[in-house]
Scaffold this active site. Structure first.
Site, PDB file in Angstrom:
ATOM      1  N   HIS A   1      -6.197  12.070  -0.267  1.00 35.83           N
ATOM      2  CA  HIS A   1      -5.685  12.247  -1.753  1.00 35.83           C
ATOM      3  C   HIS A   1      -5.118  13.677  -1.873  1.00 35.83           C
ATOM      4  O   HIS A   1      -5.011  14.252  -2.954  1.00 35.83           O
ATOM      5  CB  HIS A   1      -6.585  11.931  -2.699  1.00 35.83           C
ATOM      6  CG  HIS A   1      -6.929  10.685  -2.907  1.00 35.83           C
ATOM      7  ND1 HIS A   1      -7.206  10.043  -4.128  1.00 35.83           N
ATOM      8  CD2 HIS A   1      -6.403   9.481  -2.257  1.00 35.83           C
ATOM      9  CE1 HIS A   1      -7.329   8.720  -4.392  1.00 35.83           C
ATOM     10  NE2 HIS A   1      -6.742   8.166  -2.894  1.00 35.83           N
TER      11      HIS A   1
ATOM     12  N   HIS B   1      -3.383  -1.632   1.417  1.00 34.53           N
ATOM     13  CA  HIS B   1      -2.516  -1.284   0.388  1.00 34.53           C
ATOM     14  C   HIS B   1      -1.247  -0.398   0.750  1.00 34.53           C
ATOM     15  O   HIS B   1      -1.531   0.591   1.513  1.00 34.53           O
ATOM     16  CB  HIS B   1      -3.201  -0.853  -0.790  1.00 34.53           C
ATOM     17  CG  HIS B   1      -3.813   0.494  -0.542  1.00 34.53           C
ATOM     18  ND1 HIS B   1      -3.468   1.844  -1.092  1.00 34.53           N
ATOM     19  CD2 HIS B   1      -5.263   1.028   0.005  1.00 34.53           C
ATOM     20  CE1 HIS B   1      -3.959   2.757  -0.831  1.00 34.53           C
ATOM     21  NE2 HIS B   1      -5.202   2.506  -0.275  1.00 34.53           N
TER      22      HIS B   1
ATOM     23  N   GLU C   1      -3.532  -0.747  -5.507  1.00 37.01           N
ATOM     24  CA  GLU C   1      -4.975  -0.192  -5.221  1.00 37.01           C
ATOM     25  C   GLU C   1      -5.460   0.995  -5.682  1.00 37.01           C
ATOM     26  O   GLU C   1      -6.630   1.164  -6.048  1.00 37.01           O
ATOM     27  CB  GLU C   1      -5.237  -0.321  -3.517  1.00 37.01           C
ATOM     28  CG  GLU C   1      -6.295  -0.216  -3.191  1.00 37.01           C
ATOM     29  CD  GLU C   1      -7.379   1.159  -2.913  1.00 37.01           C
ATOM     30  OE1 GLU C   1      -8.184   1.171  -2.753  1.00 37.01           O
ATOM     31  OE2 GLU C   1      -6.332   2.065  -3.061  1.00 37.01           O
ATOM     32  N   GLU C   2      -4.681   1.888  -5.830  1.00 38.43           N
ATOM     33  CA  GLU C   2      -5.100   3.446  -6.306  1.00 38.43           C
ATOM     34  C   GLU C   2      -5.388   3.359  -7.578  1.00 38.43           C
ATOM     35  O   GLU C   2      -5.832   4.542  -8.187  1.00 38.43           O
ATOM     36  CB  GLU C   2      -3.924   4.401  -5.908  1.00 38.43           C
ATOM     37  CG  GLU C   2      -3.601   4.602  -4.406  1.00 38.43           C
ATOM     38  CD  GLU C   2      -4.736   5.184  -3.697  1.00 38.43           C
ATOM     39  OE1 GLU C   2      -5.908   5.380  -4.382  1.00 38.43           O
ATOM     40  OE2 GLU C   2      -4.605   5.565  -2.525  1.00 38.43           O
TER      41      GLU C   2
ATOM     42  N   ASP D   1      -3.442   7.538   3.387  1.00 45.20           N
ATOM     43  CA  ASP D   1      -4.025   6.340   2.789  1.00 45.20           C
ATOM     44  C   ASP D   1      -3.015   5.666   1.568  1.00 45.20           C
ATOM     45  O   ASP D   1      -2.533   6.070   0.726  1.00 45.20           O
ATOM     46  CB  ASP D   1      -5.120   7.443   1.717  1.00 45.20           C
ATOM     47  CG  ASP D   1      -5.748   6.553   0.895  1.00 45.20           C
ATOM     48  OD1 ASP D   1      -5.826   5.307   1.013  1.00 45.20           O
ATOM     49  OD2 ASP D   1      -6.431   7.038  -0.260  1.00 45.20           O
TER      50      ASP D   1
ATOM     51  N   ASP E   1      -8.411   0.389   5.409  1.00 41.84           N
ATOM     52  CA  ASP E   1      -8.047   1.394   4.428  1.00 41.84           C
ATOM     53  C   ASP E   1      -8.798   2.790   5.143  1.00 41.84           C
ATOM     54  O   ASP E   1      -9.414   2.562   6.399  1.00 41.84           O
ATOM     55  CB  ASP E   1      -8.989   1.133   3.289  1.00 41.84           C
ATOM     56  CG  ASP E   1      -7.918   2.115   2.074  1.00 41.84           C
ATOM     57  OD1 ASP E   1      -7.473   3.018   2.435  1.00 41.84           O
ATOM     58  OD2 ASP E   1      -8.119   1.722   1.030  1.00 41.84           O
TER      59      ASP E   1
END
Length: 334
Positions: free
Chosen positions: A304, A62, A195-196, A165, A218
């Protein structure tokens, strides 16, 4: 690899606003593929034709990143916001963010904070240096998104940056594509959107491609930090072959095929059992009447946050393993 990752992570692209990062990736890969297209969701889909067109393989990484979205602008020009994806308010105080790839803002909180658990997005704001609502609205509109505003820092074998990420997964796909002469089967390299916010892009792209085998690339968490939750994944010990996460039980045959190829080619690897979180693998597996699905995960610390961290050797070994997978006979898997 480092220069490629730097280019990708420093490009703006929160979920729902992936146009700029999509253009950068397309420029990187367009000379190495037989066909390239975008679907209505914005997924970038590149086909590398194989020795046989009887089966289809899909690789997914992603290209979106977590971010913020403007919800209100007050009379003094301060911007209220909500999150786009899994952004913790605890990572935001004093952080710089970038709206629309061009307007810098600083995140702060209201008043005195009695305890850290009281910190909520609703009690925070973004200062873009405006002195009035009218001035602020010339730069930021309601619904505009922002990403963390950070550069990549080279720490030797390790690098730290925002949006590793999953820009590292995108880098792995790009490098694999550039180093791949011809795969066994037609292979679709898919750089997915959103995706998130619920693996939305991969749902659509997998349905359209209808692959016989799907592998997502990922990041995953690690258990190698002070007081980290126990998890048998560490930075620098090789890419992790997924066994399970909160959204998928990886197909045992796919997992075993990846393990055998890693052992045969002396590529370091780890096994990943992730208790929380998921990737595009889950949505690929549930496409149509089901897809044989697995995942190759890049160990990452501080996921994140504005300063995620990976080991560059894990990326290089991920490329090696993906290449071996794509030129194998899949052990009659598909």
């Amino acid at each position: 690899m480092k220069e490629l990752v730097k280019k990708l992570v420093e490009t703006y692209g929160p979920a729902g606003d992936e146009e700029e990062i999509s253009r950068v990736i397309q420029t990187e890969i367009e000379d190495y593929v037989d066909q390239i297209s975008k679907d209505p969701m914005g997924n970038l889909i590149a086909l590398k034709k194989g020795q046989s067109a009887d089966k289809k393989v899909m690789l997914a990484a992603h290209m979106d990143e977590i971010g913020l979205i403007a919800t209100h602008i007050d009379d003094d020009g301060f911007i209220r916001f909500s999150n786009v994806g899994g952004v913790s308010p605890h990572t935001l105080i004093g952080e710089r963010v970038l709206f629309n790839g061009e307007t810098v803002g600083v995140v702060d909180k209201e008043g005195k904070l009695e305890k850290i658990s009281d910190l909520k997005n609703s009690k925070m704001y973004i200062d873009i240096g405006a002195s009035s609502k009218e001035e602020a609205k010339k730069k930021v509109k309601i619904g505009d998104t922002a990403s963390y505003y950070r550069n990549l820092n080279d720490l030797g074998d390790r690098i730290t940056a925002k949006s590793l990420d999953d820009r590292t997964g995108c880098a792995v796909l790009i490098k694999t594509l550039k180093e791949l002469d011809q795969p066994t089967y037609d292979t679709y390299f898919v750089f997915t959107v959103q995706e998130e916010v619920g693996t939305r892009g991969s749902k659509v792209s997998a349905y359209g491609i209808n692959p016989d085998l799907g592998i997502a690339v990922d990041v995953t968490l690690t258990g190698d930090m002070p007081e980290a939750k126990r998890m048998a994944v560490s930075l620098g010990a090789g890419p992790a072959i997924k066994v399970k996460d909160a959204t998928v039980l990886a197909n045992p045959q796919v997992k075993e095929m990846m393990v055998k190829l890693a052992k045969k080619n002396e590529i370091p690897y780890q096994l990943e059992v992730l208790k929380r979180g998921g990737t595009d693998t889950g949505s690929i597996q549930l496409t149509r009447d089901g897809v044989l699905a697995g995942a190759l995960s890049i160990p990452a610390r501080h996921v994140h946050s504005p300063s995620e961290m990976v080991d560059i050797n894990d990326l290089k070994n991920s490329v090696q393993l993906l290449r071996k997978i794509l030129v194998s006979n899949y052990n009659n898997l598909i």
